[in-house]
Design a protein around this motif. Structure first.
Motif, PDB file in Angstrom:
ATOM      1  N   ILE A  16      40.590  31.809  49.906  1.00  0.00           N
ATOM      2  CA  ILE A  16      41.003  32.208  48.564  1.00  0.00           C
ATOM      3  C   ILE A  16      42.259  31.463  48.134  1.00  0.00           C
ATOM      4  O   ILE A  16      42.459  31.184  46.963  1.00  0.00           O
ATOM      5  N   LEU A  95      36.587  32.788  54.028  1.00  0.00           N
ATOM      6  CA  LEU A  95      35.953  33.933  53.374  1.00  0.00           C
ATOM      7  C   LEU A  95      34.627  34.310  54.021  1.00  0.00           C
ATOM      8  O   LEU A  95      34.401  35.465  54.384  1.00  0.00           O
ATOM      9  N   ALA A 150      37.279  37.317  45.495  1.00  0.00           N
ATOM     10  CA  ALA A 150      36.531  36.062  45.345  1.00  0.00           C
ATOM     11  C   ALA A 150      35.741  36.055  44.048  1.00  0.00           C
ATOM     12  O   ALA A 150      35.606  35.029  43.372  1.00  0.00           O
TER      13      ALA A 150
END
Length: 1003
Positions: A16, A95, A150
């Motif tokens: 991120i 992620l 996200a």
């Protein structure tokens, strides 16, 4: 590499904090105050978390994004405060790796773990249920938090958001199921094939439905599950307890997944998509489920199973079940019945019309016009129509379905692209609505400030641009959706009418309220009951399809009646008693007048509604096209009775047919009365003629039975006398029948000449008792009439049948004045002609005996006072007993008959109270008083007949069905209840005055 690319196609190290590269797409904070609060939180958390401290210390695009996200979503801010480790994870770890790890943790939450507290090699410890719940909740919260960040950063597409949420749901449910199976095994309730793989060969099938089945879950979705088990899987220690064992297991599953703890919850869990959830256990045997779907499966269930997927438990068994169910979901042939079937689903899901503006504020992006549901349904209906012939259309996901439809040339590429883009745009907005407070909502805020929050979360600068973009998609979807059924009949119902599943659709409840229903939740529940096929009338697929198409029209018609809820609930009672429904639903669909009549019955006449609910065959008579045109005269009824009895000769068969005929004709007379086809006086004669005919048939049938068993009495003759309202031809729908039986025989006759001889008294007593039983005994076909014999000589103390000479002697020498008053209403109904003539002559002679007028007046007044003391009226509406009511008028007519001069006018017997007043009333009262009495009697009779036909008991304006109140006012020709009450008070006072003057009562 584009931002919409699947995570698997990106560098595994993507994190991120790479937002530095996409600063232009970041969301903006709600306002300065919220931004300041978010920054303060980051600084506070940074005291213990160096990664967060580093983020807060420097102005970067990443910090700006995190502050904006936390300012826009109180849920994300609260989660960061409670679980700063998740924010640190978002800042430092790849992620996809983090998401996959959280899903893995949930899936294996059930697995035994090394006992770290014990000595080396001590073995493994099975997690407790509380530990499993904690693991699942922490995993779900972590995944939701990372996904939301996200998602807001546009690092992932909404389809990836729904995919990861669905994977987490799969893992959590499967992990919980494995935990429950292992726990059952350890408790000795189950015998698992492999405790290391609890679900393998267990026969326990857990299907994910709806969005979960299609990998389209949203942030705050319920998970819809359906659970079945294979009875022959042989894992239960007590196979007979399967339903109870699996039911307890499913209740524990719901607790594990949805109970809120300090760690939150995993998923709200709904098992109500199973077959007929109000009447079936939480887990059903596979065989029972297949039988249900084959015989009673509903349209919406077919649509729901398009997305069904085996996700937990025995996956092999689940796939096998879905394969067996495929012919139910996807029909082999495309025919008109299938298309009508699909249309009926459409009517259940949405039946709005018109092109009014779509308001953004408060709009439901799922169920509202142009919403997600319409796109889903656009795809599902065409999948159901053609999926039987085209296996390529049998896909679960909405986007995949639209693509398959384009490939099959059912839609063009433009339609596919437009609807696909609109679908994900709307899903994106749905996600943002739910991100705010983690609420299961699909509705946009109604205030400008809160709408701005959603607009900013969606990447817009403000509400204007957001509203324009949203309206564009909603209108496009509405247009495409409308084209799918553009040839449909206009249902004239504005709003949703969704009765699928077990949950209430909020917009449908609003529609029901607009239609006129006060308790929309109850109405929605009732209609779902119809669709589940719990009534015989709705068990067949064809009946449910026709009822589904009829539902909007039914709701509109019932909604327009007063107290619509009561009326529709009465119709539900009627429906529950019908042996079949196709004929009725077809007739109503093609006959608006019949629907109006049914609504009127349900709204105004609980007694009539109860009749057709308990004896639905009476409904057949309503189908007679001549019902309202043909008056129910004696000749008409006699002709119908003759045809109905046909060749019935057996005693019990004959009596049952009489019961059926009487119930039907009483009902139909009540219908004519309620609709105004006949008035109160005609109804009284019709009810009486019906009773005469039925009593005559029953009497002769009883005589034949007695003669067959006991023979005949030499010279024996019988006569049946009707008394009370039966005698005066004024019966109502609920009247008893007052009877006297008279007989005569030769003095030399000692006993009857049959195989079982009886002396004359016992013979006629036995015959009378059998007649009473024939008329009043309760049977499967009901009761003909309640019989009252108290008006015979000596009342209840005397014999039930009386010899004519004894009757004459008693009436001449012993009878009281009140008994002669009652005799004025006597009417010979049936019997042997010679005895009937003699009895008639005797009664006429007795009524013309000279009498002391003053004594008769005193006796009449005393009798009226005694009744008033022992049976005071309940209220003004007790038209019989109220001072100046029906009893006063009847007593006036009887008094006038007893004191009339026979040389002027010999009194007739067996005539109505009105005719008797006309015949003899002029001799005892002034012409104006006589007119007043006739006016009051006409109104009382009309009201009494209508009320008795429609309800059991009296009329109470505050409690009466609204339709009955309207009917009473129509009959009385009064604008409202207060005016009618004033008229009743005026007439009753005036009649009481006439009564007091006429019988010389002072005061």
């Amino acid at each position: 590499m584009t931002k919409d690319a699947p995570l698997s196609q990106r560098p595994v190290s993507l994190r991120i904090d790479f937002l530095r590269d996409v600063a232009a797409d970041m969301v903006k904070p709600l306002n300065k105050a919220e931004s300041k609060t978010a920054l303060s939180l980051l600084k506070e958390l940074g005291r213990d978390w160096p990664d967060i401290a580093a983020l807060a210390s420097e102005e970067t695009p990443l910090r700006a994004f995190i502050i904006a996200a936390l300012s826009l979503s109180p849920y994300l801010r609260d989660t960061a405060s409670l679980r700063p480790d998740l924010l640190s994870l978002a800042l430092t770890a790849p992620l996809e790796e983090s998401l996959a790890g959280l899903v893995e943790a949930a899936r294996h939450a059930w697995r035994p773990k090394l006992d770290e507290a014990g000595p080396e090699g001590a073995g493994k410890t099975v997690p407790s249920e509380a530990q499993v719940m904690t693991t699942l909740r922490r995993a779900k919260r972590g995944l939701s938090f990372l996904l939301a960040l996200a998602d807001l950063a546009r690092l992932i597409h909404p389809r990836q958001t729904t995919l990861w949420l669905s994977r987490m749901a799969d893992a959590a449910i499967a992990g919980a199921i494995d935990h429950l199976l292992l726990a059952g095994h350890m408790a000795g309730k189950l015998r698992l094939a492999d405790p290391g793989a609890p679900s393998k060969n267990s026969g326990l099938i857990v299907l994910g439905m709806g969005k979960l089945g299609a990998f389209e879950l949203n942030y705050s979705s319920d998970v819809d599950l359906v659970v079945f088990f294979e009875a022959d899987a042989d894992i239960l220690a007590e196979p007979d307890d399967a339903t109870e064992t699996y039911g307890r297991m499913m209740r524990r599953l719901i607790r594990i997944l949805q109970e809120r703890t300090a760690d939150g919850y995993v998923f709200r869990t709904d098992l109500r998509l199973r077959p007929d959830p109000g009447a079936t256990p939480l887990a059903m045997p596979v065989e029972a489920a297949l039988i249900y779907y084959e015989g009673r499966g509903q349209n919406w269930e077919r649509a729901a199973f398009i997305k069904a997927r085996a996700l937990a438990g025995d996956l092999v068994a689940g796939e096998r079940f879905l394969k067996e169910l495929s012919p139910f979901v996807f029909r082999k042939y495309l025919d008109y019945a299938a298309i009508a079937d699909i249309h009926s689903i459409k009517r259940q899901i949405h039946s709005h019309r018109g092109h009014s503006a779509i308001a953004v504020k408060g709009h439901n992006v799922k169920l509202g016009r142009g919403g997600i549901r319409e796109i889903e349904f656009f795809a599902q209906t065409q999948q159901l129509i053609a999926g039987g012939r085209m296996p390529d259309l049998r896909v679960r996901a909405t986007e995949a379905a639209l693509a398959a439809l384009e490939q099959a040339r059912w839609i063009d590429a433009t339609t596919r692209d437009e609807l696909t883009e609109a679908y994900w745009f709307l899903r994106d907005i749905e996600h943002r609505i739910q991100m705010v407070h983690d609420e299961q909502s699909h509705t946009l805020p109604t205030t400008e400030t809160e709408l701005k929050r959603i607009a900013l979360m969606a990447g817009f600068d403000g509400t204007a641009g957001f509203a324009q973009a949203l309206e564009k998609r909603l209108r496009l979807v509405e247009r495409r959706y409308g084209q799918l059924f553009e040839q449909e009949e206009d249902l004239s119902v504005d709003g949703n009418l969704v009765f699928t599943g077990q949950k209430d659709d909020p917009d449908t409840l609003k529609t029901l309220e607009k239609l006129g229903f006060q308790r929309p939740e109850d109405i929605s529940r009732v209609i779902r009951t119809w669709h589940y096929g719990r009534y015989r009338a709705t068990q067949s697929v064809e009946a449910r399809e026709r009822l589904t198409e009829l539902t909007p029209r039914l709701l509109k018609a019932f909604g327009e009646s007063r107290r619509a809820d009561e009326a529709l609930l009465s119709f539900d009672g009627f429906l529950s008693g019908l042996p079949a429904g196709i004929q009725l639903f077809s007739l109503i669909g093609n006959n608006p007048a019949l629907l109006d009549l049914i609504v009127n019955i349900m709204a105004a006449a609980p007694r009539l509604a109860a009749t057709i609910a308990s004896r639905p065959h009476v409904f057949d008579g309503m189908l007679d096209p001549g019902l309202m045109a043909d008056l129910p005269t004696r000749d008409y009824l006699a002709m119908r009775l003759e045809a109905f009895l046909g060749g019935a000769t057996l005693y019990e068969e004959l009596l049952d047919r009489l019961r059926i005929f009487a119930a039907e004709q009483r009902f139909l007379i009540g219908i004519r009365l309620m609709t105004g086809a006949i008035g109160g006086e005609v109804a009284g004669r019709a009810f009486t003629d019906l009773a005469d005919l039925v009593i005559d048939r029953a009497f002769h049938a009883v005589c034949r039975e007695v003669e067959a068993a006991h023979g005949r009495i030499a010279g024996g003759q019988l006569a049946v006398v009707g008394m009370g309202k039966l005698g005066s031809q004024e019966l109502t729908a609920g009247s008893d029948v007052d009877l006297i039986l008279l007989y005569e025989y030769e003095d030399s006759a000692a006993e009857s000449d049959g195989a079982k001889p009886l002396d004359p008294v016992r013979y006629y007593t036995r015959l009378t008792q059998r007649l009473i039983a024939a008329l009043s005994a309760p049977t499967a076909e009901g009761v003909l009439y309640e019989v009252d014999m108290r008006l015979r000589p000596s009342g209840n103390k005397g014999p039930v049948a009386t010899r004519l000479r004894a009757f004459e002697r008693y009436q001449r020498e012993e009878a009281w004045t009140w008994e002669h008053m009652a005799l004025t209403r006597a009417r010979l109904l049936t019997g042997d002609a010679p005895l009937v003539e003699r009895a008639q002559a005797i009664i006429s002679d007795i009524l013309t005996l000279p009498r002391d007028q003053a004594k008769i007046a005193s006796d009449v007044a005393e009798m009226r006072a005694l009744i008033e003391e022992e049976k005071p009226p309940k209220d003004l509406w007790d038209l019989k007993l109220v001072p100046g009511g029906l009893v006063d008028l009847e007593f006036l007519a009887q008094y006038a008959t007893l004191v009339a001069d026979p040389s002027v006018s010999s009194p007739m017997t067996g005539i109505t109270t009105a005719d008797r007043l006309r015949q003899t009333g002029g001799a005892v009262m002034a012409p104006d008083d006589l007119d007043l009495c006739l006016e009051a009697l006409k109104l009382y009779t009309a009201l009494s007949q209508v009320v008795r036909a429609c309800v059991k008991g009296g009329f109470r304006p505050s409690e009466a069905p609204a339709g009955l109140t309207d009917l009473v006012l129509r009959v009385a020709d009064c604008p409202d209840v207060k005016v009618l009450e004033g008229e009743l008070k005026r007439l009753s006072k005036a009649v009481r005055r006439v009564f007091q003057v006429t019988v010389r009562v002072k005061g």
